[in-house]
Design a protein around this motif. Structure first.
Motif, PDB file in Angstrom:
ATOM      1  N   SER A 170      11.259  -7.462  -4.612  1.00 15.19           N
ATOM      2  CA  SER A 170      10.360  -7.358  -3.460  1.00 15.19           C
ATOM      3  C   SER A 170      10.746  -8.338  -2.360  1.00 15.19           C
ATOM      4  O   SER A 170      10.185  -8.295  -1.272  1.00 15.19           O
ATOM      5  CB  SER A 170       8.926  -7.612  -3.901  1.00 15.19           C
ATOM      6  N   GLY A 216       6.410  -7.736   2.488  1.00 13.68           N
ATOM      7  CA  GLY A 216       6.087  -6.361   2.893  1.00 13.68           C
ATOM      8  C   GLY A 216       4.662  -6.007   2.508  1.00 13.68           C
ATOM      9  O   GLY A 216       3.913  -5.424   3.297  1.00 13.68           O
ATOM     10  N   ALA A 217       4.264  -6.398   1.299  1.00 12.09           N
ATOM     11  CA  ALA A 217       2.914  -6.104   0.827  1.00 12.09           C
ATOM     12  C   ALA A 217       1.877  -6.889   1.620  1.00 12.09           C
ATOM     13  O   ALA A 217       0.767  -6.413   1.861  1.00 12.09           O
ATOM     14  CB  ALA A 217       2.798  -6.439  -0.660  1.00 12.09           C
ATOM     15  N   ALA A 220       1.788  -5.018   5.284  1.00 12.53           N
ATOM     16  CA  ALA A 220       1.488  -3.583   5.388  1.00 12.53           C
ATOM     17  C   ALA A 220       0.046  -3.315   5.844  1.00 12.53           C
ATOM     18  O   ALA A 220      -0.173  -2.447   6.700  1.00 12.53           O
ATOM     19  CB  ALA A 220       1.795  -2.883   4.063  1.00 12.53           C
ATOM     20  N   PRO A 221      -0.967  -4.037   5.320  1.00 12.33           N
ATOM     21  CA  PRO A 221      -2.331  -3.772   5.796  1.00 12.33           C
ATOM     22  C   PRO A 221      -2.504  -4.058   7.295  1.00 12.33           C
ATOM     23  O   PRO A 221      -3.273  -3.369   7.968  1.00 12.33           O
ATOM     24  CB  PRO A 221      -3.197  -4.722   4.963  1.00 12.33           C
ATOM     25  N   VAL A 252       9.196  -1.901  -0.106  1.00  9.83           N
ATOM     26  CA  VAL A 252       7.890  -1.986  -0.759  1.00  9.83           C
ATOM     27  C   VAL A 252       6.769  -1.805   0.263  1.00  9.83           C
ATOM     28  O   VAL A 252       5.866  -0.982   0.091  1.00  9.83           O
ATOM     29  CB  VAL A 252       7.752  -3.346  -1.493  1.00  9.83           C
ATOM     30  N   ASP A 255       6.308   1.823   1.730  1.00  8.88           N
ATOM     31  CA  ASP A 255       5.598   2.726   0.815  1.00  8.88           C
ATOM     32  C   ASP A 255       4.098   2.455   0.861  1.00  8.88           C
ATOM     33  O   ASP A 255       3.281   3.375   0.880  1.00  8.88           O
ATOM     34  CB  ASP A 255       6.097   2.525  -0.627  1.00  8.88           C
ATOM     35  N   ILE A 256       3.743   1.174   0.892  1.00 11.68           N
ATOM     36  CA  ILE A 256       2.325   0.805   0.922  1.00 11.68           C
ATOM     37  C   ILE A 256       1.686   1.288   2.216  1.00 11.68           C
ATOM     38  O   ILE A 256       0.591   1.852   2.212  1.00 11.68           O
ATOM     39  CB  ILE A 256       2.162  -0.729   0.783  1.00 11.68           C
ATOM     40  N   ASP A 259       1.006   4.969   2.156  1.00 12.85           N
ATOM     41  CA  ASP A 259      -0.124   5.200   1.237  1.00 12.85           C
ATOM     42  C   ASP A 259      -1.454   4.836   1.895  1.00 12.85           C
ATOM     43  O   ASP A 259      -2.425   5.592   1.832  1.00 12.85           O
ATOM     44  CB  ASP A 259       0.042   4.321  -0.019  1.00 12.85           C
ATOM     45  N   LEU A 260      -1.489   3.650   2.520  1.00 19.04           N
ATOM     46  CA  LEU A 260      -2.746   3.167   3.123  1.00 19.04           C
ATOM     47  C   LEU A 260      -3.189   4.090   4.258  1.00 19.04           C
ATOM     48  O   LEU A 260      -4.369   4.445   4.368  1.00 19.04           O
ATOM     49  CB  LEU A 260      -2.559   1.753   3.688  1.00 19.04           C
TER      50      LEU A 260
END
Lengths: 349, 167
Positions: A170, A216-217, A220-221, A252, A255-256, A259-260
């Protein structure tokens, strides 16, 4: 006193956190200077210069990053057909503490300067504020610039370069280089015009990620929030854009994000692009989650995205550099990693 | 991706309570983030760690064959391994071995040497006192501190047990 025509114009404010410019600024020059690894990547042939020596003739990583920034600034001004004196404001920032790469890099340029910190979203922040200054009549020409350096970032945020350890999948790879954009009130390019039509300024969004090896995680939000707000403010569908380009979410984070956004009924799976995924070849360059750093989105935008707009491959993109607003101290003290993303609408005419 | 497992992304987006949302998000992220393969890492660590120790044994045997006693040969061996590790760190090879070997390069004395040499190289530019002096143990510092501390605690326990005639 001359009359200010803009006084009677409609407000530029759109929705909750966006602006639509009355006289959208033109992008009349741009530059991308990168290190060797970036030059060996899929976009390598598009950059203005690829510097083999990571120290670029300097003594330290910090001085080297400054030199990257200086060269990128000079190149962008030159490509716009201007001299330093023509630039009204310089908006710049980097990842190092107290923006030392910037201060030492641009000191010699003698241009009035505002320092910005938006972590890896800095180029988005600089282009946003630069466009506001121009459309507001506070400047006719603005230089937006940012830089990052793999070794300098490793030293500040992670371990000394020679320390042997294993990077998780990640983790991202900080891009070495600098990218600059010259914004102007008037178009001076012979070819088609590329303009910054509007912006959506991001809020700090924190979903409680604490792992600096998974930025990245963490970001992403924030990207999700800015894209959602953008679509609401302007009343648009995601398909309005040829590309929605995030900064450095990597594999990573991308993709999140998809999805979000699907949960908010926004589908960007067909037109999403991430600079962190584009700049390196994940397999052969061993860059794990992809590129990151201020320069990642800056050089991908100036080297690749602008060319696609110039050539007419794309007409309209939403450029959305992403940043993780943590420091080594905040991490050591157990804090989370707040994210931010600033969106800029860039259109070819 | 990952939606077949326990936390669906909708539980992140729909959750109103920030704390629960963050917990759900962390769980969801954990599900979709690719992980290093544990068996692969263990094999790498076993091989590389084993090879380093075999080399160490070779040196110990060699020094003993040169006439050193066992304790002296062990010390010479340690010095040799530390030297080789620092040399390989300086020319950029130790990092590559560590990428494959993981804990196999971290646990032996060579890992300790690397963790001291790397900051020394990096911070030389900030001067001998505030650069190297302050930063040389940034990685090894905790090992040294808690290594000394735990040996002090063990020594204390040993002393007490000895006074009580248990040992």
């Amino acid at each position: 006193m001359p009359e200010n025509k803009n006084l009677n114009n409609k407000s530029k404010m759109i929705g909750k956190q966006s602006l639509l410019f009355n006289s959208p600024p033109y992008i009349i020059g741009a530059s991308s200077i990168t290190g060797k690894k970036e030059g060996e990547g899929p976009l390598g042939h598009l950059f203005d210069a690829v510097i083999e020596d990571p120290l670029i003739g300097k003594e330290t990583w910090e001085e080297a990053e400054s030199e990257f920034m200086k060269q990128a600034a000079e190149k962008a001004i030159q490509k716009a057909g201007l001299t330093n004196k023509d630039i009204r404001y310089l908006l710049a920032g980097d990842l190092l503490g107290q923006l030392i790469a910037t201060s030492f890099g641009i000191a010699e340029l003698n241009i009035p300067f505002f320092g910005l910190f938006g972590a890896c979203s800095t180029i988005g922040e600089a282009m946003s504020i630069g466009s506001i200054l121009i459309d507001g009549g506070f400047a006719d020409k603005v230089l937006a610039i940012t830089s990052s350096h793999f070794a300098g970032a490793e030293k500040q945020f992670r371990y000394p370069l020679d320390y042997g350890n294993q990077r998780p999948y990640s983790a991202s790879w900080t891009v070495t280089g600098s990218g600059a954009v010259v914004l102007s009130k008037n178009n001076s390019n012979d070819g088609g015009a590329i303009r910054v039509k509007g912006i959506t300024t991001g809020k700090i969004v924190d979903f409680g990620i604490k792992d600096p090896m998974n930025m990245g995680a963490a970001m992403a939000p924030a990207a999700c929030d800015t894209i959602k707000s953008h679509m609401e403010d302007f009343g648009l569908e995601a398909q309005h854009y040829d590309k929605i380009i995030t900064g450095d979410l990597g594999y990573v984070g991308s993709d999140i994000l998809i999805d979000l956004l699907k949960e908010h009924n926004i589908d960007i799976s067909s037109n999403h692009m991430d600079c962190g995924k584009e700049i390196f070849d994940q397999e052969s360059q061993d860059t794990h989650a992809g590129g990151s750093g201020c320069a990642c989105s800056a050089v991908t935008f100036t080297g690749y995205v602008l060319k696609q707009l110039q050539e007419g491959t794309w007409k309209r993109v939403l450029f959305l550099p992403t940043g993780s607003l943590h420091s080594k101290v905040s991490y050591n003290e157990g804090n989370t990693m707040p994210g931010i993303a600033h969106a800029v609408i860039v259109e070819a005419e | 991706m990952g939606n077949d497992k326990n936390v669906d992304v909708s539980k992140v987006v729909r959750e109103k309570d920030t704390k629960t949302r963050n917990e759900n998000y962390n769980q969801y992220v954990n599900q979709i983030t690719p992980k290093n393969s544990l068996p692969k890492n263990m094999i790498g660590a076993f091989l590389v760690g084993g090879i380093i120790c075999t080399i160490g044994q070779f040196f110990t045997n060699y020094y003993m064959s040169m006439g050193a006693d066992k304790e002296a040969a062990k010390s010479y061996n340690t010095i040799t391994l530390v030297f080789l590790s620092i040399l390989l760190t300086g020319i950029g090879i130790y990092q590559k071995i560590a990428k494959f070997g993981g804990a196999g390069t971290l646990v032996p004395i060579t890992g300790f040497a690397n963790s001291v040499a790397a900051p020394a190289v990096e911070y030389k530019k900030e001067g001998h006192v505030f650069g190297i002096g302050v930063n040389i143990f940034t990685i090894a510092g905790p090992v040294i501190l808690y290594g000394i501390f735990s040996s002090w605690v063990l020594g204390l326990i040993y002393y007490i047990l000895k006074q009580l005639d248990v040992m």
